[in-house]
Design an enzyme around this catalytic site. Structure first.
Site, PDB file in Angstrom:
ATOM      1  N   GLU A 127      -3.811 -38.819 -21.371  1.00 21.73           N
ATOM      2  CA  GLU A 127      -3.379 -39.282 -22.689  1.00 21.73           C
ATOM      3  C   GLU A 127      -2.208 -40.251 -22.531  1.00 21.73           C
ATOM      4  O   GLU A 127      -2.126 -41.284 -23.190  1.00 21.73           O
ATOM      5  CB  GLU A 127      -2.948 -38.063 -23.489  1.00 21.73           C
ATOM      6  CG  GLU A 127      -3.157 -38.167 -24.974  1.00 21.73           C
ATOM      7  CD  GLU A 127      -2.702 -36.875 -25.650  1.00 21.73           C
ATOM      8  OE1 GLU A 127      -2.048 -36.980 -26.664  1.00 21.73           O
ATOM      9  OE2 GLU A 127      -2.972 -35.769 -25.108  1.00 21.73           O
ATOM     10  N   GLU A 173      -5.227 -41.175   1.066  1.00 22.46           N
ATOM     11  CA  GLU A 173      -4.383 -39.992   1.273  1.00 22.46           C
ATOM     12  C   GLU A 173      -4.524 -39.067   0.078  1.00 22.46           C
ATOM     13  O   GLU A 173      -4.947 -39.504  -0.988  1.00 22.46           O
ATOM     14  CB  GLU A 173      -2.898 -40.410   1.321  1.00 22.46           C
ATOM     15  CG  GLU A 173      -2.556 -41.276   2.469  1.00 22.46           C
ATOM     16  CD  GLU A 173      -1.132 -41.827   2.353  1.00 22.46           C
ATOM     17  OE1 GLU A 173      -0.331 -41.296   1.558  1.00 22.46           O
ATOM     18  OE2 GLU A 173      -0.856 -42.799   3.062  1.00 22.46           O
ATOM     19  N   LYS A 179      -3.080 -37.125  -3.079  1.00 22.78           N
ATOM     20  CA  LYS A 179      -1.955 -37.332  -3.988  1.00 22.78           C
ATOM     21  C   LYS A 179      -1.385 -35.944  -4.296  1.00 22.78           C
ATOM     22  O   LYS A 179      -2.011 -35.148  -4.989  1.00 22.78           O
ATOM     23  CB  LYS A 179      -2.421 -38.014  -5.261  1.00 22.78           C
ATOM     24  CG  LYS A 179      -1.292 -38.347  -6.202  1.00 22.78           C
ATOM     25  CD  LYS A 179      -1.768 -39.256  -7.308  1.00 22.78           C
ATOM     26  CE  LYS A 179      -0.616 -39.773  -8.130  1.00 22.78           C
ATOM     27  NZ  LYS A 179       0.233 -38.749  -8.697  1.00 22.78           N
ATOM     28  N   ASP A 185       0.890 -33.133  -5.894  1.00 20.78           N
ATOM     29  CA  ASP A 185       1.401 -33.016  -7.256  1.00 20.78           C
ATOM     30  C   ASP A 185       2.719 -32.247  -7.272  1.00 20.78           C
ATOM     31  O   ASP A 185       2.778 -31.076  -7.632  1.00 20.78           O
ATOM     32  CB  ASP A 185       0.349 -32.322  -8.128  1.00 20.78           C
ATOM     33  CG  ASP A 185       0.672 -32.467  -9.596  1.00 20.78           C
ATOM     34  OD1 ASP A 185       1.537 -33.283  -9.933  1.00 20.78           O
ATOM     35  OD2 ASP A 185       0.065 -31.752 -10.407  1.00 20.78           O
ATOM     36  N   TYR A 224       4.936 -39.349   3.128  1.00 26.40           N
ATOM     37  CA  TYR A 224       3.796 -40.273   3.101  1.00 26.40           C
ATOM     38  C   TYR A 224       4.147 -41.754   3.125  1.00 26.40           C
ATOM     39  O   TYR A 224       3.294 -42.591   2.921  1.00 26.40           O
ATOM     40  CB  TYR A 224       2.900 -39.981   1.904  1.00 26.40           C
ATOM     41  CG  TYR A 224       3.644 -39.781   0.581  1.00 26.40           C
ATOM     42  CD1 TYR A 224       4.415 -40.784   0.010  1.00 26.40           C
ATOM     43  CD2 TYR A 224       3.555 -38.559  -0.091  1.00 26.40           C
ATOM     44  CE1 TYR A 224       5.067 -40.596  -1.182  1.00 26.40           C
ATOM     45  CE2 TYR A 224       4.217 -38.363  -1.292  1.00 26.40           C
ATOM     46  CZ  TYR A 224       4.969 -39.383  -1.834  1.00 26.40           C
ATOM     47  OH  TYR A 224       5.625 -39.191  -3.008  1.00 26.40           O
ATOM     48  N   LYS A 228      -7.109 -40.366 -10.057  1.00 21.46           N
ATOM     49  CA  LYS A 228      -6.822 -39.000 -10.525  1.00 21.46           C
ATOM     50  C   LYS A 228      -8.112 -38.202 -10.679  1.00 21.46           C
ATOM     51  O   LYS A 228      -9.076 -38.695 -11.265  1.00 21.46           O
ATOM     52  CB  LYS A 228      -6.099 -39.056 -11.880  1.00 21.46           C
ATOM     53  CG  LYS A 228      -4.769 -39.796 -11.865  1.00 21.46           C
ATOM     54  CD  LYS A 228      -3.673 -39.037 -11.165  1.00 21.46           C
ATOM     55  CE  LYS A 228      -3.012 -38.004 -12.014  1.00 21.46           C
ATOM     56  NZ  LYS A 228      -1.944 -38.396 -12.864  1.00 21.46           N
ATOM     57  N   CYS A 273      -1.350  -0.198 -32.683  1.00 25.78           N
ATOM     58  CA  CYS A 273      -1.154  -0.377 -31.250  1.00 25.78           C
ATOM     59  C   CYS A 273      -2.335   0.220 -30.464  1.00 25.78           C
ATOM     60  O   CYS A 273      -2.686   1.390 -30.677  1.00 25.78           O
ATOM     61  CB  CYS A 273       0.152   0.302 -30.820  1.00 25.78           C
ATOM     62  SG  CYS A 273       0.416   0.209 -29.047  1.00 25.78           S
ATOM     63  N   CYS A 308      -0.774   3.372 -28.336  1.00 27.50           N
ATOM     64  CA  CYS A 308      -0.210   4.605 -28.894  1.00 27.50           C
ATOM     65  C   CYS A 308      -0.591   4.825 -30.358  1.00 27.50           C
ATOM     66  O   CYS A 308      -0.255   5.851 -30.933  1.00 27.50           O
ATOM     67  CB  CYS A 308       1.315   4.598 -28.754  1.00 27.50           C
ATOM     68  SG  CYS A 308       2.101   3.434 -29.854  1.00 27.50           S
ATOM     69  N   CYS A 316       4.618  -3.510 -31.348  1.00 31.89           N
ATOM     70  CA  CYS A 316       4.506  -2.059 -31.556  1.00 31.89           C
ATOM     71  C   CYS A 316       5.928  -1.510 -31.654  1.00 31.89           C
ATOM     72  O   CYS A 316       6.710  -1.653 -30.720  1.00 31.89           O
ATOM     73  CB  CYS A 316       3.770  -1.405 -30.392  1.00 31.89           C
ATOM     74  SG  CYS A 316       3.938   0.387 -30.421  1.00 31.89           S
ATOM     75  N   CYS A 359       5.573   4.736 -26.647  1.00 26.43           N
ATOM     76  CA  CYS A 359       4.398   3.931 -26.300  1.00 26.43           C
ATOM     77  C   CYS A 359       4.385   3.720 -24.773  1.00 26.43           C
ATOM     78  O   CYS A 359       5.305   3.107 -24.222  1.00 26.43           O
ATOM     79  CB  CYS A 359       4.484   2.610 -27.054  1.00 26.43           C
ATOM     80  SG  CYS A 359       3.116   1.517 -26.751  1.00 26.43           S
TER      81      CYS A 359
HETATM   82  S1  IVH Z   1       2.968 -43.526  -2.271  1.00 30.77           S
HETATM   83  C1  IVH Z   1       5.342 -47.201  -4.006  1.00 30.77           C
HETATM   84  N1  IVH Z   1       1.543 -41.481  -1.531  1.00 30.77           N
HETATM   85  O1  IVH Z   1       2.646 -39.974  -6.884  1.00 30.77           O
HETATM   86  C2  IVH Z   1       4.643 -45.948  -4.276  1.00 30.77           C
HETATM   87  N2  IVH Z   1       2.753 -41.315  -3.566  1.00 30.77           N
HETATM   88  O2  IVH Z   1       2.144 -41.201  -9.487  1.00 30.77           O
HETATM   89  C3  IVH Z   1       4.880 -44.969  -3.200  1.00 30.77           C
HETATM   90  N3  IVH Z   1       2.546 -39.144  -4.671  1.00 30.77           N
HETATM   91  O3  IVH Z   1       5.829 -41.320  -7.360  1.00 30.77           O
HETATM   92  C4  IVH Z   1       4.181 -43.708  -3.457  1.00 30.77           C
HETATM   93  N4  IVH Z   1       1.233 -38.214  -3.174  1.00 30.77           N
HETATM   94  O4  IVH Z   1       5.639 -39.035  -6.182  1.00 30.77           O
HETATM   95  C5  IVH Z   1       2.363 -41.982  -2.475  1.00 30.77           C
HETATM   96  N5  IVH Z   1       0.268 -39.739  -0.729  1.00 30.77           N
HETATM   97  C6  IVH Z   1       1.079 -40.228  -1.645  1.00 30.77           C
HETATM   98  C7  IVH Z   1       1.477 -39.481  -2.760  1.00 30.77           C
HETATM   99  C8  IVH Z   1       2.316 -40.067  -3.711  1.00 30.77           C
HETATM  100  C9  IVH Z   1       1.880 -38.037  -4.313  1.00 30.77           C
HETATM  101  C10 IVH Z   1       3.338 -39.253  -5.902  1.00 30.77           C
HETATM  102  C11 IVH Z   1       4.667 -39.944  -5.764  1.00 30.77           C
HETATM  103  C12 IVH Z   1       4.602 -41.093  -6.739  1.00 30.77           C
HETATM  104  C13 IVH Z   1       3.596 -40.584  -7.717  1.00 30.77           C
HETATM  105  C14 IVH Z   1       2.977 -41.704  -8.511  1.00 30.77           C
END
Ligand code: IVH
Length: 678
Positions: free
Chosen positions: A41, A124, A126, A128, A236, A323, A417, A420, A435, A441
């Site tokens: 969103e 790579e 990503k 979280d 990374y 994503k 409840c 009890c 309750c 209880c």
């Molecule tokens: S490279 C210039 N590699 O994703 C950008 N970011 O949504 C350098 N993140 O701010 C980021 N895994 O916190 C990169 N393998 C990965 C990542 C990664 C997670 C995060 C990072 C970034 C955010 C962007």
């Protein structure tokens, strides 16, 4: 107004509204760690805003959310701030940017089309969590900065040093004089679940997902607690001058050889097909990883090509995120059951036809309260949508309208409840049915005992949920005071409990007699009196007897104590059963008294009401608060006509400043203040 401007007007309004909404969403996500809208969103709104800004270039604004990344700094462009920030804010050597998001093969193809032909792409995971920038000088870790607003971040090095996989020092002679490693700080799933379980026991707000938990943890001022929670990091991206290697992949290999924690899931790809295969593989396989991931990051491998492609205001052109789609399933709501918590709150639970979601089988989801069920208009027999919000606790997000018109009756919350049989009550202004049978209880009785013995309360070892249940069934425990009457032979006579564990429990009980008054107060389990509130109350009322006679008004004068908490305390002491329990606890020699609060050492600020605002160089806010109090003054939260002056630090909130100007309240710098009380 001519015809064109009439057509334009709603779009200009929409543009302004989107800026505000996105700024707010950023603040809730990065500062409060309480996201209110989904990433998707957010991206959709951002795209719409970008389109509108392109249509109306005269409305360009350098502070628009399209021009900067979200900020986790305590002070935002909004003038909203989070108090108690003691980290040093440091300018980044290289701005910390965000990544553009994509959700489909087409979007990835669009991105690849803009790259030099034949460019290698590194795929790579990503991760979280939240990004961190580690600075190494002569091989020594000297700073660890959060992203902040992208230009400057908070130095959280003490907390980062608790992460075992991050080297403090690299024992090699061939590392460059300076380099920076960026990566993601995460709380592994198992740690996250344990933390939330603990918070649930303490009736503290749960973290919605590991990202929020990691972010909350990294901002703590207590590295010991951070260490206990067990953060992890994956790195990374390496930056700096004169670094070895011509490709991103080589640099990560180098970092790995220096001892850094680099994910093994890195692959150099040569076509979109290869990239899509990588995505398909990891969309399933990521469910077996110890940490949360929410997509894939694609990066151009060749560093010269990266440089050529360069950056937009917010993101590199040489990288893009893909994503994973949020997982959602339709399933049958078989039945609604009800759970009773230690404070008597009755929580409705959805019992579902089991469905597979993000790698786990889901068959239960919380329905929170009556209003939640009514707002979704769901009843047993409906097909409902289940989602894993932020990839964790399953949520019911809506129902599929079948149109069979069979269900005509409204949903009815239970009236009694389930444990009890007592008639439930719902107090005005509260969402929960409760309750009221506190003393009779079973889940409330057992829950109160569990809370009493828990680590942050009396910390009695050996008395877990099962043992308490057993003792309750056998009639050994009916309330918290019974704990101190337990005898070795009674405990040892129980199945599964030999003499050794019985002695263990008794030792724990004995040791609990030294637990300080503030924690005893917390352990009593008075509604809404959490750990911090208990500490604040115990500081003002240093004996249980003085607290027993405190009025609602007196209690409300304590910081963080509002009328509801105050009433709960007063009600607690009005109940004769509680007084009997307290009497037995006192006789058992528990600490029902604490240190008295220091009385003022001077009256230089006597009669003054002082507001503290901003950040300070010489002392923390808490220290200033203590200084005000020990000099006879009163620290108050908001500016009014009665405010004597504002102790104003850096970055004071604009609203406070304006109010002070309007009311003619004086601002005093910290130096002036220190001189005044010297
Ligand atoms: S490279 C210039 N590699 O994703 C950008 N970011 O949504 C350098 N993140 O701010 C980021 N895994 O916190 C990169 N393998 C990965 C990542 C990664 C997670 C995060 C990072 C970034 C955010 C962007």
């Amino acid at each position: 107004m001519d015809l064109f401007s009439e057509i334009e007007e709603p779009e200009r309004e929409e543009l302004k509204r989107l800026r505000k909404e996105l700024e707010e969403a950023n603040y809730k996500y990065y500062v409060l760690n309480q996201p209110t809208i989904s990433d998707r969103e957010f991206d959709e709104k951002m795209h719409r805003l970008q389109a509108l800004e392109a249509m109306y270039p005269d409305m360009f604004d350098a502070s628009s959310p399209t021009q900067h990344v979200g900020s986790d700094l305590a002070v935002t462009g909004y003038g909203l701030r989070v108090t108690g920030n003691k980290f040093e804010t440091v300018k980044h050597k290289y701005p910390m940017l965000s990544l553009a998001n994509s959700y489909s093969r087409e979007e990835i193809e669009d991105w690849v089309r803009k790259l030099p032909s034949g460019a290698e792409i590194v795929c790579e995971l990503k991760f979280d969590g939240l990004s961190i920038s580690l600075w190494y000088e002569h091989g020594v870790l000297v700073r660890a900065l959060t992203r902040g607003d992208g230009q400057q971040g908070d130095d959280v090095i003490a907390n980062i040093k608790t992460i075992k996989s991050i080297p403090w020092k690299i024992e090699r002679t061939d590392v460059p004089e300076f380099f920076e490693l960026r990566g993601e700080v995460l709380l592994p799933w198992t740690r996250f679940e344990a933390l939330n379980k603990e918070r649930e026991e303490q009736e503290e707000a749960l973290f919605a997902n590991p990202r929020n938990a990691a972010s909350g943890t990294l901002k703590l001022q207590d590295p010991k607690e951070v260490a206990r929670r067990g953060l992890e990091a994956y790195l990374y991206y390496m930056l700096g001058e004169n670094l070895p290697g011509k490709t991103h992949f080589e640099r990560l290999e180098t970092a790995k050889s220096w001892g850094f924690h680099i994910s093994d899931a890195i692959k150099v790809c040569h076509s979109v097909d290869e990239v899509m295969n990588y995505i398909a593989y990891w969309d399933t396989e990521r469910k077996n990883l110890p940490v949360a991931t929410d997509g894939i990051v694609l990066k151009v491998n060749d560093l010269a090509q990266q440089e050529e492609l360069g950056y937009t205001a917010k993101t590199p052109r040489w990288a893009i995120a893909y994503k994973f789609p949020a997982e959602k399933q339709l399933t049958l709501l078989k039945e609604i059951t009800y759970q009773v918590g230690r404070t008597g709150v009755v929580t409705p639970v959805a019992n579902l036809e089991p469905v597979q979601l993000s790698g786990t089988m889901v068959q239960r989801a919380t329905l929170h309260n009556e209003d939640f069920i009514k707002s979704l208009d769901i009843r047993p027999g409906d097909k409902v949508w289940v989602e894993k919000g932020g990839e964790i606790i399953p949520k019911i997000t809506g129902k599929e309208v079948t149109g069979d018109g069979l269900q005509v009756t409204d949903f009815q919350f239970i009236t009694h409840c389930p444990e009890c049989g007592a008639k439930l009550v719902r107090e005005e202004g509260e969402a929960a049915w409760r309750c009221p049978n506190e003393a009779g209880c079973p889940p409330q009785i057992k829950g109160k005992i569990e809370h009493f013995v828990s680590r942050k309360a009396m910390n009695i070892d050996g008395m877990g949920e099962e043992t308490i249940d057993l003792f309750y069934q056998k009639g050994l425990l009916k309330n918290i005071a019974d704990i101190y009457d337990l005898k070795l032979e009674d405990i040892a006579a129980q199945e599964r409990l030999g003499e050794k564990s019985a002695q263990n429990i008794l030792d724990g009980i004995e040791a609990s007699k030294q637990v300080p008054w503030a924690r005893v107060l917390f352990a009593l389990g008075i509604r809404m009196v959490g750990e911090t509130t208990a500490k604040k109350i115990a500081r003002k009322y240093n004996t249980i007897d003085s607290l027993q006679w405190a009025t609602v008004e007196q209690l409300c004068a304590i910081e963080d104590v509002g009328p509801q908490i105050a009433e709960n305390i007063v009600k607690y002491f009005e109940d004769i059963r509680n007084l009997e329990i307290l009497d037995r606890l006192r006789k058992a020699d528990l600490q029902m008294e604490g240190e008295a609060e220091a009385s003022p050492t001077s009256d230089k600020l006597a009669g003054m009401s002082i507001v503290i605002s901003g950040t300070f160089a010489h002392h923390s806010r808490d220290e200033y608060k203590a200084l005000i109090e020990t000099n006879g003054g009163k620290n108050v939260g908001s500016v009014s006509k009665k405010t004597s002056f504002i102790l104003a630090g850096e970055n004071m909130g604009p609203e406070k400043r304006k109010k002070a100007e309007d009311l003619g309240v004086k601002l005093m710098s910290e130096e002036e203040f220190l001189e005044m009380i010297e």
